[in-house]
Enzyme design. Structure first.
Site, mmCIF file in Angstrom:
data_model
loop_
_atom_site.group_PDB
_atom_site.id
_atom_site.type_symbol
_atom_site.label_atom_id
_atom_site.label_comp_id
_atom_site.label_asym_id
_atom_site.label_seq_id
_atom_site.Cartn_x
_atom_site.Cartn_y
_atom_site.Cartn_z
ATOM 1 N N ASP A 28 18.288 116.107 10.058
ATOM 2 C CA ASP A 28 17.199 116.849 9.405
ATOM 3 C C ASP A 28 16.068 115.928 8.969
ATOM 4 O O ASP A 28 14.961 116.380 8.694
ATOM 5 C CB ASP A 28 17.747 117.612 8.193
ATOM 6 C CG ASP A 28 16.711 118.545 7.563
ATOM 7 O OD1 ASP A 28 16.062 119.287 8.310
ATOM 8 O OD2 ASP A 28 16.559 118.522 6.328
ATOM 9 N N SER A 39 12.073 123.014 6.003
ATOM 10 C CA SER A 39 12.952 123.439 7.088
ATOM 11 C C SER A 39 13.333 124.901 6.894
ATOM 12 O O SER A 39 13.688 125.318 5.788
ATOM 13 C CB SER A 39 14.219 122.583 7.119
ATOM 14 O OG SER A 39 13.899 121.210 7.270
ATOM 15 N N GLN A 79 15.221 122.919 15.565
ATOM 16 C CA GLN A 79 14.812 123.320 14.217
ATOM 17 C C GLN A 79 13.433 123.969 14.255
ATOM 18 O O GLN A 79 12.562 123.577 15.038
ATOM 19 C CB GLN A 79 14.760 122.113 13.287
ATOM 20 C CG GLN A 79 14.433 122.468 11.837
ATOM 21 C CD GLN A 79 14.471 121.249 10.918
ATOM 22 O OE1 GLN A 79 13.451 120.598 10.719
ATOM 23 N NE2 GLN A 79 15.641 120.945 10.361
#
Length: 286
Positions: free
Chosen positions: A203, A227, A277
């Site tokens: 991430d 995110s 993502q």
């Protein structure tokens, strides 16, 4: 063992309250919000501790609310299915009685089959580049004082970006990034430690790939980035205490959302994991 590495391993282990209920401490990295990778890594750890003799091959999650970095997080694992070859777990992460993350993790037995993969990009090895931390320290005078300690502190994971730029004054570039990553120290042999730490790591800086064509720094005061979801597919065994190449690209950004996808290779050229993502990117600049 290095304190920052030991702290991250401990952070991802969790306290087991009951068979399917876990509690994780939050990592205060200088921001009021919990780092998304922490919740992904802890969620994977919680789910995997309820499965025997199977390995995670994919996870999909949604970030529903920002987490409070000063408070612990409760993880509840639901056994959705245990079949002959696959198992599925549903995980919710909660603070103050509200869900901050929803995740599903699928597990598979060891099974042989067809084998092919994409080729690893031909880029110089990690020894050719400085760590991102050293760049932050070299430009410490450009970091706002209130977060300077955060950006220049020791880290459990070392990042070496191939397309190195001044992180505070980037220039527009192609939406593609190559980054060498590894733990700063040797890790225990437990696969769950390597998997949950990689989940934590993937991430970091991922959605920033969508900013590269626009030459906008992640620290721009007119920028709001968060995110929205995260997915990982584990293809092959790997060791995070040896160098892995994280290749990220962003094929699209629109409607205040950016999309990134990633491939992770070991130094032998094996594709060990893939990621994807979408993130919120609100920019109020000129």
């Amino acid at each position: 063992m290095n304190n920052v590495v030991h702290h991250l391993i401990d952070l991802l282990k969790l306290e087991r309250v009951s068979e399917h209920h876990f509690v994780g401490r939050s990592q205060d990295i200088g921001f009021p919000k919990v780092f998304g990778g922490q919740v992904v890594g802890q969620g994977l750890s919680a789910a995997t501790q309820t499965v025997e003799n199977r390995h995670p091959h994919s996870l999909h999650c949604y970030f529903l609310r920002p987490g409070d970095s000063s408070q612990p997080i409760e993880y509840h694992v639901e056994v959705v299915r245990d079949g002959r070859s696959f198992s599925l777990r549903r995980v919710t992460a909660n603070q103050f009685g509200k869900c901050i993350l929803a995740m599903t993790v699928s597990y598979h037995i060891e099974e042989m089959g067809l084998d092919h993969q994409a080729a690893m990009p031909n880029v110089p090895g990690p020894e050719c580049f400085q760590s991102e931390l050293s760049l932050y320290r070299a430009h410490a005078n450009e970091i706002p004082e209130k977060v300077r300690g955060l950006f220049t502190a020791d880290r459990p994971i070392e990042y070496r970006v191939v397309e190195n730029q001044n992180p505070f004054r980037p220039r527009p570039d192609m939406p593609r990034r190559h980054m060498w990553i590894r733990s700063v120290e040797a890790l225990p042999k437990d696969p769950l430690i390597h998997q949950s730490m990689l989940a934590y790591t993937t991430d970091y800086g991922f959605i920033q790939t969508a900013l590269l064509p626009h030459g906008i720094s992640i620290n721009n005061p007119n920028l709001n980035v968060a995110s929205l979801d995260h997915a990982i597919w584990f293809h092959r065994d790997f060791c995070l205490d040896d160098w892995l190449l994280y290749v990220a690209d962003s094929p699209s950004a629109s409607h205040s959302r950016g999309f990134a996808r990633g491939q992770i290779f070991n130094r032998s050229g094996q594709l060990v994991a893939s990621t994807a993502q979408e993130g919120l990117i609100r920019y109020n600049g000129e």
